[in-house]
Scaffold this motif. Structure first.
Motif, PDB file in Angstrom:
ATOM      1  N   GLU A 136      -8.205   1.243  -2.256  1.00  0.00           N
ATOM      2  CA  GLU A 136      -8.137   0.052  -2.684  1.00  0.00           C
ATOM      3  C   GLU A 136      -7.811   0.344  -3.939  1.00  0.00           C
ATOM      4  O   GLU A 136      -8.986   0.842  -4.928  1.00  0.00           O
ATOM      5  CB  GLU A 136      -8.851  -1.217  -3.231  1.00  0.00           C
ATOM      6  N   GLY A 137      -6.118   0.827  -4.866  1.00  0.00           N
ATOM      7  CA  GLY A 137      -6.441   1.091  -6.061  1.00  0.00           C
ATOM      8  C   GLY A 137      -6.043   3.488  -6.033  1.00  0.00           C
ATOM      9  O   GLY A 137      -5.171   3.435  -6.959  1.00  0.00           O
ATOM     10  N   ASP A 138      -6.009   3.486  -5.356  1.00  0.00           N
ATOM     11  CA  ASP A 138      -5.827   5.383  -5.462  1.00  0.00           C
ATOM     12  C   ASP A 138      -4.404   5.210  -5.057  1.00  0.00           C
ATOM     13  O   ASP A 138      -3.203   4.444  -4.649  1.00  0.00           O
ATOM     14  CB  ASP A 138      -6.658   5.754  -4.662  1.00  0.00           C
ATOM     15  N   PRO A 139      -4.271   6.560  -5.818  1.00  0.00           N
ATOM     16  CA  PRO A 139      -2.211   6.708  -5.642  1.00  0.00           C
ATOM     17  C   PRO A 139      -1.829   6.897  -3.926  1.00  0.00           C
ATOM     18  O   PRO A 139      -2.664   7.058  -3.225  1.00  0.00           O
ATOM     19  CB  PRO A 139      -2.758   7.846  -6.211  1.00  0.00           C
ATOM     20  N   ALA A 140      -0.783   6.268  -3.929  1.00  0.00           N
ATOM     21  CA  ALA A 140      -0.446   6.534  -3.126  1.00  0.00           C
ATOM     22  C   ALA A 140       0.490   7.446  -2.119  1.00  0.00           C
ATOM     23  O   ALA A 140       1.181   7.878  -1.976  1.00  0.00           O
ATOM     24  CB  ALA A 140       0.110   4.826  -1.852  1.00  0.00           C
ATOM     25  N   ASP A 141      -0.353   8.353  -1.888  1.00  0.00           N
ATOM     26  CA  ASP A 141       0.316  10.102  -1.408  1.00  0.00           C
ATOM     27  C   ASP A 141       0.502  10.347  -0.327  1.00  0.00           C
ATOM     28  O   ASP A 141       1.177  11.346  -0.309  1.00  0.00           O
ATOM     29  CB  ASP A 141      -0.379  11.364  -2.403  1.00  0.00           C
ATOM     30  N   ARG A 178       5.090  -0.568  -3.267  1.00  0.00           N
ATOM     31  CA  ARG A 178       3.349   0.435  -4.176  1.00  0.00           C
ATOM     32  C   ARG A 178       4.002   1.758  -4.345  1.00  0.00           C
ATOM     33  O   ARG A 178       3.451   2.121  -3.726  1.00  0.00           O
ATOM     34  CB  ARG A 178       2.991  -0.499  -3.989  1.00  0.00           C
ATOM     35  N   ASP A 179       2.712   2.371  -5.074  1.00  0.00           N
ATOM     36  CA  ASP A 179       2.382   4.073  -5.251  1.00  0.00           C
ATOM     37  C   ASP A 179       1.225   3.217  -5.208  1.00  0.00           C
ATOM     38  O   ASP A 179       0.650   4.925  -5.393  1.00  0.00           O
ATOM     39  CB  ASP A 179       3.901   4.459  -6.976  1.00  0.00           C
ATOM     40  N   THR A 180       0.390   2.666  -5.372  1.00  0.00           N
ATOM     41  CA  THR A 180      -1.618   3.196  -5.069  1.00  0.00           C
ATOM     42  C   THR A 180      -1.015   1.579  -3.875  1.00  0.00           C
ATOM     43  O   THR A 180      -0.281   1.037  -3.467  1.00  0.00           O
ATOM     44  CB  THR A 180      -1.525   2.082  -6.043  1.00  0.00           C
ATOM     45  N   TYR A 181      -2.516   1.549  -3.260  1.00  0.00           N
ATOM     46  CA  TYR A 181      -2.932   1.151  -1.747  1.00  0.00           C
ATOM     47  C   TYR A 181      -3.106  -0.267  -2.345  1.00  0.00           C
ATOM     48  O   TYR A 181      -3.991  -0.223  -2.961  1.00  0.00           O
ATOM     49  CB  TYR A 181      -3.781   2.314  -1.296  1.00  0.00           C
ATOM     50  N   PRO A 182      -2.556  -0.616  -1.180  1.00  0.00           N
ATOM     51  CA  PRO A 182      -3.364  -2.441  -1.624  1.00  0.00           C
ATOM     52  C   PRO A 182      -4.890  -3.163  -1.045  1.00  0.00           C
ATOM     53  O   PRO A 182      -5.077  -3.997  -2.197  1.00  0.00           O
ATOM     54  CB  PRO A 182      -2.019  -3.028  -1.709  1.00  0.00           C
ATOM     55  N   ALA A 183      -5.175  -1.560  -0.576  1.00  0.00           N
ATOM     56  CA  ALA A 183      -6.259  -1.812  -0.205  1.00  0.00           C
ATOM     57  C   ALA A 183      -7.641  -1.184   0.343  1.00  0.00           C
ATOM     58  O   ALA A 183      -6.415   0.312   0.331  1.00  0.00           O
ATOM     59  CB  ALA A 183      -6.222  -3.172   0.622  1.00  0.00           C
ATOM     60  N   THR A 184      -8.697  -0.941   1.189  1.00  0.00           N
ATOM     61  CA  THR A 184      -9.102   0.128   1.428  1.00  0.00           C
ATOM     62  C   THR A 184      -9.573   0.170   3.523  1.00  0.00           C
ATOM     63  O   THR A 184      -9.050  -0.542   3.385  1.00  0.00           O
ATOM     64  CB  THR A 184     -10.470  -0.254   0.946  1.00  0.00           C
TER      65      THR A 184
END
Length: 238
Positions: free
Chosen positions: A53-58, A99-105
């Motif tokens: 969660e919160g990491d850049p969604a690459d 989004r550009d970050t992951y919303p969850a783990t």
């Protein structure tokens, strides 16, 4: 992104792996080959964090085998399981949510295999491949609907109903027929079930122990089998 214990990519994959999966089911073999040639493939041990969660969604992912537990962490640090994703589905599709970050783990609930692509390819997949966008947004809609149902359950149902509903959902999504009933086909602990239903470990243990005595479920070695689905349906609607 944690990719421990499986640093080698898997052998070249056949087009048939994607031909039946909704986002790619309208593609011909040449198009599927093009999609696969852009993918990385990886095997994950159980308990591996695919992304946090919160990491850049690459990257975005297609789960080919196994099961993934999707979790959020509350402001007070509590871990909440919000979804289980079975094989054959996309995950990490932050781009579809704007989004550009992951919303969850995302954590593997069992040994799993996933394909992944750089997120920069998302827009070209949507533009070039018929059905990719519509099928993906159907998946998003289904998951939003499932989470909305969970919210309603939390607000209106007793703990016994919530736990029964959770077991029925898991058996439906990831169940396999065994001699004694329907086994949830990945390791799940009583702690996992308590997180999924927003209740305590003590309460889940008490309920499962009672249901085992009644012959409704079996629970052993991180495996839960639903022996009497109809009885759980009755409990879930009580």
């Amino acid at each position: 992104m944690n990719q421990e214990a499986s640093n080698k990519t898997l052998p070249r994959l056949d087009e048939s792996l994607l031909s039946h999966l909704p986002p790619f089911s309208r593609l011909d073999r040449r198009q599927i080959r093009s999609v696969l040639d852009l993918a990385s493939s990886r095997r994950y041990h159980a308990g591996t964090h695919i992304f946090n969660e919160g990491d850049p969604a690459d990257r975005f992912f297609m789960l080919l085998d196994g099961y993934v537990r999707v979790m959020r962490v509350t402001a007070t640090g509590e871990q909440v399981t919000v979804l289980h994703i079975p094989c054959g589905q996309l995950l990490g599709i932050a781009r579809a949510l704007g989004r550009d970050t992951y919303p969850a783990t995302a954590v593997t609930a069992a040994e799993s295999i996933a394909l992944s692509w750089p997120t920069r390819l998302w827009d070209s997949f949507v533009a070039d491949y018929d059905g990719f966008a519509t099928e993906t947004y159907k998946t998003v809609g289904f998951r939003v609907g499932e989470m909305n149902n969970r919210i309603v359950e939390m607000a209106t149902q007793q703990v016994e109903q919530r736990v029964a509903n959770a077991l029925l959902r898991l058996a439906n999504q990831a169940g396999r027929k065994v001699e004694d009933g329907i086994e949830i086909n990945f390791p799940i602990t009583r702690q996992d079930l308590s997180e999924l239903t927003a209740t305590t470990l003590h309460t889940v243990s008490r309920l499962l122990s009672g249901w085992e005595k009644q012959g409704l479920v079996q629970s052993r070695r991180k495996r839960i089998t639903v022996c009497d689905p109809h009885a759980l349906v009755v409990l879930s609607q009580a």
